[in-house]
Write a protein that holds these residues in place. Structure first.
Motif, PDB file in Angstrom:
ATOM      1  N   VAL A 153       0.832  -1.200   0.000  1.00 45.00           N
ATOM      2  CA  VAL A 153       0.000   0.000   0.000  1.00 45.00           C
ATOM      3  C   VAL A 153       0.867   1.251   0.000  1.00 45.00           C
ATOM      4  CG1 VAL A 153      -1.552   1.350   1.453  1.00 45.00           C
ATOM      5  CG2 VAL A 153      -2.045  -1.037   1.010  1.00 45.00           C
ATOM      6  N   ARG A 154       1.960   1.248   0.758  1.00 43.82           N
ATOM      7  CA  ARG A 154       2.836   2.431   0.783  1.00 43.82           C
ATOM      8  C   ARG A 154       3.418   2.708  -0.595  1.00 43.82           C
ATOM      9  NH1 ARG A 154       4.694  -0.188   5.635  1.00 43.82           N
ATOM     10  NH2 ARG A 154       3.863   0.860   7.499  1.00 43.82           N
ATOM     11  N   LYS A 155       3.825   1.650  -1.311  1.00 42.57           N
ATOM     12  CA  LYS A 155       4.369   1.851  -2.650  1.00 42.57           C
ATOM     13  C   LYS A 155       3.305   2.346  -3.620  1.00 42.57           C
ATOM     14  CE  LYS A 155       7.913  -1.732  -2.135  1.00 42.57           C
ATOM     15  NZ  LYS A 155       8.442  -3.025  -2.660  1.00 42.57           N
ATOM     16  N   GLN A 156       2.090   1.793  -3.523  1.00 43.51           N
ATOM     17  CA  GLN A 156       1.034   2.198  -4.442  1.00 43.51           C
ATOM     18  C   GLN A 156       0.495   3.582  -4.104  1.00 43.51           C
ATOM     19  OE1 GLN A 156      -1.765  -0.876  -5.051  1.00 43.51           O
ATOM     20  NE2 GLN A 156      -3.039   0.257  -6.494  1.00 43.51           N
ATOM     21  N   LEU A 157       0.457   3.913  -2.805  1.00 43.21           N
ATOM     22  CA  LEU A 157      -0.027   5.232  -2.414  1.00 43.21           C
ATOM     23  C   LEU A 157       0.910   6.333  -2.865  1.00 43.21           C
ATOM     24  CD1 LEU A 157      -1.586   4.952   1.169  1.00 43.21           C
ATOM     25  CD2 LEU A 157      -2.692   5.663  -0.941  1.00 43.21           C
ATOM     26  N   GLU A 158       2.200   6.050  -2.907  1.00 41.78           N
ATOM     27  CA  GLU A 158       3.148   7.076  -3.330  1.00 41.78           C
ATOM     28  C   GLU A 158       2.857   7.539  -4.752  1.00 41.78           C
ATOM     29  OE1 GLU A 158       8.002   7.706  -3.738  1.00 41.78           O
ATOM     30  OE2 GLU A 158       7.153   5.828  -2.972  1.00 41.78           O
ATOM     31  N   GLY A 159       2.614   6.590  -5.652  1.00 42.86           N
ATOM     32  CA  GLY A 159       2.254   6.967  -7.016  1.00 42.86           C
ATOM     33  C   GLY A 159       0.887   7.601  -7.111  1.00 42.86           C
ATOM     34  N   ALA A 160      -0.078   7.121  -6.316  1.00 44.26           N
ATOM     35  CA  ALA A 160      -1.426   7.694  -6.349  1.00 44.26           C
ATOM     36  C   ALA A 160      -1.428   9.127  -5.851  1.00 44.26           C
ATOM     37  CB  ALA A 160      -2.379   6.833  -5.513  1.00 44.26           C
ATOM     38  N   ILE A 161      -0.638   9.413  -4.806  1.00 41.34           N
ATOM     39  CA  ILE A 161      -0.585  10.774  -4.274  1.00 41.34           C
ATOM     40  C   ILE A 161       0.026  11.727  -5.284  1.00 41.34           C
ATOM     41  CG2 ILE A 161       0.517  12.196  -2.508  1.00 41.34           C
ATOM     42  CD1 ILE A 161       0.174   9.887  -0.568  1.00 41.34           C
ATOM     43  N   LEU A 162       1.106  11.314  -5.929  1.00 39.28           N
ATOM     44  CA  LEU A 162       1.728  12.169  -6.940  1.00 39.28           C
ATOM     45  C   LEU A 162       0.789  12.410  -8.115  1.00 39.28           C
ATOM     46  CD1 LEU A 162       5.359  10.705  -6.968  1.00 39.28           C
ATOM     47  CD2 LEU A 162       4.553  12.796  -5.845  1.00 39.28           C
ATOM     48  N   ARG A 163       0.050  11.376  -8.532  1.00 39.85           N
ATOM     49  CA  ARG A 163      -0.881  11.551  -9.642  1.00 39.85           C
ATOM     50  C   ARG A 163      -2.018  12.495  -9.275  1.00 39.85           C
ATOM     51  NH1 ARG A 163      -2.566   6.923  -9.683  1.00 39.85           N
ATOM     52  NH2 ARG A 163      -4.684   7.210  -8.884  1.00 39.85           N
ATOM     53  N   LYS A 165      -1.970  14.826  -6.964  1.00 39.58           N
ATOM     54  CA  LYS A 165      -1.431  16.179  -6.815  1.00 39.58           C
ATOM     55  C   LYS A 165      -1.197  16.831  -8.166  1.00 39.58           C
ATOM     56  CE  LYS A 165       2.292  18.786  -4.624  1.00 39.58           C
ATOM     57  NZ  LYS A 165       2.532  19.617  -5.826  1.00 39.58           N
ATOM     58  N   HIS A 166      -0.767  16.027  -9.152  1.00 35.98           N
ATOM     59  CA  HIS A 166      -0.536  16.573 -10.489  1.00 35.98           C
ATOM     60  C   HIS A 166      -1.834  17.105 -11.090  1.00 35.98           C
ATOM     61  CE1 HIS A 166       0.927  16.969 -14.582  1.00 35.98           C
ATOM     62  NE2 HIS A 166      -0.044  16.162 -14.997  1.00 35.98           N
ATOM     63  N   TYR A 167      -2.912  16.333 -11.010  1.00 33.23           N
ATOM     64  CA  TYR A 167      -4.188  16.785 -11.568  1.00 33.23           C
ATOM     65  C   TYR A 167      -4.782  17.927 -10.741  1.00 33.23           C
ATOM     66  CZ  TYR A 167      -4.174  12.752 -14.664  1.00 33.23           C
ATOM     67  OH  TYR A 167      -3.847  11.839 -15.635  1.00 33.23           O
ATOM     68  N   HIS A 168      -4.516  17.943  -9.443  1.00 36.81           N
ATOM     69  CA  HIS A 168      -5.016  19.035  -8.608  1.00 36.81           C
ATOM     70  C   HIS A 168      -4.307  20.350  -8.940  1.00 36.81           C
ATOM     71  CE1 HIS A 168      -4.965  21.594  -4.957  1.00 36.81           C
ATOM     72  NE2 HIS A 168      -6.229  21.234  -4.880  1.00 36.81           N
TER      73      HIS A 168
END
Length: 311
Positions: A153-163, A165-168
């Protein structure tokens, strides 16, 4: 919703179950800003933080869950909408058993280390030989499952958070302000008896007193001139009114005192006597004053109207 009720629920339902948190982040509701809640956080050594006014993005995870919960409740409540509170436990059973988009796991797996039994599991029950686990190995298996799930989950959340934040950030425009700037502040408050389409929600101008962070500023926009911490997306710069032909770089003081260079330019006596009789001369003077900043559109008579008169 009172401060005593909120403090009691947090102590009994959160702290007693999961332990004392390091920090509590909430909005600026009165029940969270009360003296009682502050004393509870002080005695338990909890760091209390708060969102900026009218900025729900600061606690976006909670607000997004509220939207999901409201959408799920709208499918189960009756027509009179009076039994929505009775449907919350049953709706939450379905939510905890659903796979989360960002984590890739269900809340039950992350909290309990296993999936809870649902009516579908009871109907299509698996053989006991497939599910039986020796009792002395259960603690080890549970710990191993939790560690592997949380690492993934930590590895997958890191990419999800960056994605996310990019769209935000693609939709945001953070304007930088300096101490002493005059700004307008957005207050989305509707007035009773006024049309929301005709109501202006921008108030001010106010003065920027200090810069708290890259996106937070202290502005004297509260009641009775009190200071408030405002997010920059609720602020816009107050620009002075510049009339056509004036220099935008000149200060307001020079315009009020009449010390600008335009006031010292002599006016041709011939242009005053003809009372703007020549339209071509007026156009030339206008183009000279306006320059490249704001050219004026030339109006032409339509071909199908012979009696068109140009002002």
């Amino acid at each position: 919703m009172e401060a005593q009720t909120v403090a009691k629920l947090i102590v009994e339902e959160v702290i007693c179950r999961f332990g004392v948190p390091v920090s509590i982040h909430s909005d600026q509701g009165r029940q969270y800003e009360s003296l009682l809640f502050s004393e509870v956080c002080k005695h338990l050594q909890i760091r209390k933080t708060r969102t900026t006014p009218y900025h729900p993005q600061s606690d976006g995870m909670v607000e997004r869950f509220n939207k999901t919960l409201a959408t799920m409740l709208s499918s189960y409540v009756s027509e009179n909408h009076r039994d929505w509170d009775e449907s919350i436990p049953f709706v939450m059973v379905a939510y905890r058993a659903a796979q989360h988009e960002s984590t890739g796991y269900t809340p039950n797996m992350l909290m309990l280390g296993r999936e809870t039994a649902t009516p579908l599991d009871i109907i299509y029950d698996m053989p006991t030989s497939w599910k039986q686990v020796p009792s002395h190995k259960w603690v080890w298996i549970l710990t191993d499952r939790m560690e592997r799930a949380h690492n993934l989950v930590r590895k997958q959340l890191e990419g999800a958070i960056l994605r996310q934040k990019h769209y935000h950030d693609m939709k945001m425009s953070y304007e930088q302000f300096k101490v002493g700037d005059q700004v307008y502040v957005y207050f989305p408050q509707r007035k009773t008896g006024c049309s929301p389409k005709l109501t202006s929600y921008w108030r001010g101008p106010f003065k920027v007193l200090a810069k708290v962070s890259e996106v937070l500023y202290k502005v004297n926009c509260g009641r009775n001139g009190k200071d408030q911490i405002i997010h920059c997306d609720r602020m816009k710069r107050c620009r002075g009114q510049v009339l056509r032909g004036e220099d935008p770089d000149l200060g307001l003081e020079s315009l009020e005192l009449g010390t600008s260079d335009s006031s010292n330019v002599p006016i041709d006596q011939e242009d005053q006597d003809d009372d703007f009789g020549s339209s071509s001369r007026n156009i030339e003077v206008t183009d000279e004053l306006v320059g490249d900043r704001r050219p004026r559109r030339e109006r032409r008579a339509p071909t199908y109207l012979q009696d068109y008169v140009q002002d």
